[in-house]
Design an enzyme around this catalytic site. Structure first.
Site, PDB file in Angstrom:
ATOM      1  N   ASP A   1     123.214  55.647  24.966  1.00 17.69           N
ATOM      2  CA  ASP A   1     121.895  55.832  24.353  1.00 17.69           C
ATOM      3  C   ASP A   1     121.008  56.561  25.373  1.00 17.69           C
ATOM      4  O   ASP A   1     121.396  56.792  26.525  1.00 17.69           O
ATOM      5  CB  ASP A   1     121.295  54.487  23.927  1.00 17.69           C
ATOM      6  CG  ASP A   1     120.197  54.678  22.862  1.00 17.69           C
ATOM      7  OD1 ASP A   1     119.760  55.823  22.655  1.00 17.69           O
ATOM      8  OD2 ASP A   1     119.784  53.673  22.250  1.00 17.69           O
TER       9      ASP A   1
HETATM   10  C1  BGC Z   1     117.357  55.209  20.414  1.00 17.90           C
HETATM   11  C2  BGC Z   1     118.518  55.705  19.600  1.00 17.90           C
HETATM   12  C3  BGC Z   1     118.376  57.166  19.284  1.00 17.90           C
HETATM   13  C4  BGC Z   1     118.187  57.942  20.572  1.00 17.90           C
HETATM   14  C5  BGC Z   1     118.068  59.436  20.376  1.00 17.90           C
HETATM   15  C6  BGC Z   1     117.037  56.112  21.587  1.00 17.90           C
HETATM   16  O1  BGC Z   1     115.851  55.774  22.180  1.00 17.90           O
HETATM   17  O2  BGC Z   1     117.613  53.895  20.870  1.00 17.90           O
HETATM   18  O3  BGC Z   1     118.615  54.952  18.417  1.00 17.90           O
HETATM   19  O4  BGC Z   1     119.479  57.618  18.566  1.00 17.90           O
HETATM   20  O5  BGC Z   1     117.022  57.470  21.214  1.00 17.90           O
HETATM   21  O6  BGC Z   1     116.885  59.799  19.779  1.00 17.90           O
END
Ligand code: BGC
Length: 764
Positions: A288
């Site tokens: 993530d």
């Molecule tokens: C979130 C994810 C997301 C990623 C990309 C993160 O902060 O937890 O769910 O896909 O950002 O935007």
């Protein structure tokens, strides 16, 4: 002659089939050969480059050619980019990779297409409340069509984290509290995004997230610690991820939380032992956002150490941390990571690109003519409107306050009544926020000249301006009114004075749920509660149209407001869908997929709890030395599976085809459902099971089947569920997936509380 030509046709046909079969069989080898050849040409740096998913940076502002990211793309240091919007822009950047990097390897373009693209569907928690798998799959199909038309090849969805604590703002992004339902929805979403094979232009790769257990963050506080037994993981929280993998999800995103003391991003047991060895996942794993560098804060090492741990554990791609690109080469030189590990990760990412067809045509998703024809089309919007109406949950409807008549004067009051930007809901990254009609606009359009719609804001979102600012980010301002609360209230009462009915549009702003939006108090915010009280004092019928991204505490509202329609955040067409339901053009059929508590102190609260050694006796809400509270009963305000309709349903004749079942047999549970009201309606018939005696403790009930049916007024239907030993299985103490002989309860009803029960015995 005729005979001969027939024969030759058959011959040609067989040859074609044989060639096709051969090709299909050859396909994996072709892929391996292609990637072997490519990897032979790649330097170590280029291989590590494929593992890098940086922020798009200045590229998003249109300076692709001169930016830092552009230079990295040219030198083969980037595997993909994300949240870059617009097919022209994406085509430009893809050209950079294909034409200007040494090996011309195309990029992946990812995005959080979570509940639609420009045509936005209800937030996932709302979507789940439709219990309509075909509709959910269709919403993902449309999202994929629109996203792929705009250059996107990869979506960071579905989010399948089970959540049982409404304080957690990200409950809005998932399907709610139930593993079985969550699994079904995960499969529908993956199929919707990826289609048959990801080979077609309108099929994109799914990324199931956040692996794993992210929804069990302590105290509902985002990014917080998770600590869970293997028993609970295997029997509950892991099921939806597993279902998504079985449905063929091409990629997995790791969660921010730790599991058993090791952050998921560096958790070898999770990413290699469970995901790959036990479940057979063969796609790639992405961290993530800054998930790798955050492990420095978790306290398990510096950037080089945590990057090596992540890669060695099975994280293949680094989102934003610059940990792989910056340190892996050094770790190889120091013997902390093997080159083989880099090769494996790189191969997985190249395979994903191969499966998407990007090596055949890097511009597969870059047809600049598609957006105008395929994005935000009237067809897509009509489907989104229908699905939104199906996601709303009618929580209360005293004396048939709803549906309303299309006549007279209708006052629409509240801080959420006339906002466009707050309609689509959290994580609608691609939405055109100015395009969605506000509720007032939608009502006016639907009612035309039939009724007079008047509006007043009535209150701000809450008294505390700083809180309101935190809760209205990402361009979703509610344009805070500088007048005093008293002035706003007086205006609302004046505007409502001549109304026949008042619609109070209250609740959360869209950014009060979603990422980093945990709340410790789930009551209706102060000034909104005051407004509601004053509106009720007018004596006119008041309908609460509740906007929310999570279960909130409605104990007071349930006691005092005659009608409550929970509309979640219904997407780009929400305003029209709300109008459809308020005026009875659509009959509500949504059922909650997350329990609504009586107060925050009851959280986490979920229907499939264990019995404990000291359960309450039947009919009691408090007994000394039993598992309960002094100040509130254990009951939810609204149970899982609950939701009303404008008609009523009666359940009768719950019966089983046999009172016993053999371990290789099956039986059928049936119920008769009758529409006892005076209009057509849809009902979600729910099947729950209880394993009464087990080698480990078992939940008091578990959803094991559901069937959404539509009945005309007065109509009856028999609904049947097949119960097989497979359905009775669970992971025992040794984590073996088994069913154990003994007695079972079968419960069928319209929600998890109001059920009819039958019994059977599973023979040894
Ligand atoms: C979130 C994810 C997301 C990623 C990309 C993160 O902060 O937890 O769910 O896909 O950002 O935007």
């Amino acid at each position: 002659m005729k005979k001969f030509s027939n024969r030759s046709i058959v011959f040609v046909f067989l040859m074609v089939i044989a060639t096709m079969t051969l090709q299909a069989q050859k396909a994996p080898q072709d892929m391996n050969r292609f990637i072997d050849n490519l990897m032979k040409k790649m330097t170590l740096e280029e291989k590590i480059g494929q593992l890098n998913l940086p922020v798009s940076g200045e590229i998003t502002t249109g300076q692709a050619k001169s930016s830092d990211v552009a230079q990295k793309i040219r030198t083969g240091q980037v595997g993909g980019l994300f949240n870059l919007k617009g097919v022209e822009k994406i085509k430009d950047v893809q050209k950079l990779a294909v034409k200007e990097s040494r090996l011309g390897i195309p990029l992946l373009f990812g995005m959080d297409v979570v509940h639609g693209y420009e045509t936005v569907f209800p937030i996932p928690l709302g979507l789940a409340c439709t219990w309509n798998m075909a509709a959910i799959q269709q919403s993902a199909r449309i999202a994929a069509t629109e996203a792929s038309a705009d250059g996107i090849s990869w979506t960071f969805s579905p989010m399948v984290d089970i959540s049982r604590d409404a304080r957690w703002g990200r409950a809005s992004e998932g399907s709610g509290e139930d593993p079985f339902l969550g699994g079904e929805i995960a499969k529908a979403m993956v199929k919707g995004y990826q289609g048959n094979s990801m080979a077609n232009k309108n099929e994109i790769m799914a990324c199931v997230k956040h692996f794993a257990l992210y929804g069990a963050a302590e105290a509902g506080r985002d990014y917080n610690t998770v600590d869970m037994s293997r028993n609970r993981m295997y029997n509950e929280y892991l099921l939806p991820y597993k279902a998504a993998i079985e449905a063929g999800a091409g990629s997995v995103m790791v969660s921010f939380n730790e599991i058993n003391g090791v952050p998921a991003t560096a958790n070898k047991w999770l990413l290699t032992e469970l995901l790959r060895n036990q479940w057979g996942f063969n796609g790639f794993v992405v961290s993530d956002f800054t998930g790798i560098s955050e492990m420095v804060n978790h306290g398990i090492g510096d950037l080089q150490t945590v990057s090596a741990r992540a890669l060695n554990a099975g994280t293949d791609m680094d989102m934003v941390s610059d940990g792989f690109i910056g340190t892996i080469k050094k770790s190889i030189q120091e013997g902390k990571v093997s080159e083989e590990t880099v090769n494996t990760a790189c191969r997985r990412i190249l395979e994903a690109k191969y499966k998407l067809g990007l090596f055949d045509d890097p511009y597969k998703y870059c047809d600049v003519k598609r957006p105008a024809k395929e994005i935000y089309t009237p067809e897509h919007r009509a489907i989104a409107r229908k699905i939104a109406a199906e996601s709303f949950v009618l929580l209360k409807n005293e004396k048939n306050t709803l549906p309303l008549r299309k006549q007279g004067t209708i006052a629409v009051v509240g801080p959420l009544a006339n906002t466009r930007s707050n309609m689509p809901g959290t994580w609608s990254v691609a939405a055109r926020l100015d395009k969605s009609a506000s509720l007032v606009e939608g009502l006016q359009e639907v009612l035309g000249k039939k009724a007079n719609v008047v509006y007043a804001k009535g209150s701000n979102l809450m008294e505390d301006a700083a809180y309101e600012e935190r809760a209205t980010t990402f361009g979703r301002s509610l344009n805070r009114d500088n007048r005093t609360s008293k002035e706003l209230l007086d205006e609302a009462l004046k505007v409502s004075a001549n109304a026949d009915v008042i619609i109070a549009a209250l609740g959360e702003s869209s950014e009060m749920s979603g990422e980093s939006s945990s709340r410790s108090n789930l009551d209706m915010p102060d000034v909104q509660r005051t407004l509601l009280k004053e509106l009720l004092k007018t004596g006119k019928p008041v309908v609460l149209v509740l906007f929310t991204g999570r279960p909130v505490v409605l104990t007071w509202e349930n006691e005092h407001v005659p009608a409550i329609l929970n509309v979640w955040f219904g997407g780009s067409e929400a305003a029209y869908a709300i109008s459809d339901v308020l005026f009875g053009d659509a009959n509500p059929s949504g059922k909650l997929t997350m329990t609504f508590p009586q107060n925050v102190g009851q959280l986490p609260l979920y229907y499939s709890h264990k019995n404990t050694g000291r359960p309450l006796s039947e009919g009691h809400w408090f007994e000394k030395f039993r598992s309960n509270y002094l100040d509130v009963s254990n009951d939810p305000l609204y149970p899982f599976g609950y939701g009303l309709s404008y008609t009523t349903f009666k359940y009768s004749n719950v019966s089983l085809s046999s009172a016993t079942m053999n371990s290789n047999g099956e039986l059928t549970a049936s119920v008769t459902v009758t529409n006892t009201g005076n209009r057509e309606g849809s009902e979600v018939v729910q099947l729950y099971l209880r394993d009464l005696v087990g080698s480990i403790t078992r939940p008091v009930k578990e959803l094991k089947g559901f069937n959404k049916i539509t009945l005309k007024a007065g109509e009856s239907k028999e609904v049947s569920f097949k119960i097989t030993p497979e359905l009775l299985k669970f992971y025992n103490e040794d984590l073996q997936f088994v069913c154990e002989p003994g007695d079972f309860d079968v419960m069928i009803g319209g929600n998890s509380r109001d059920v009819e029960t039958a019994h059977f015995t599973l023979n040894p």
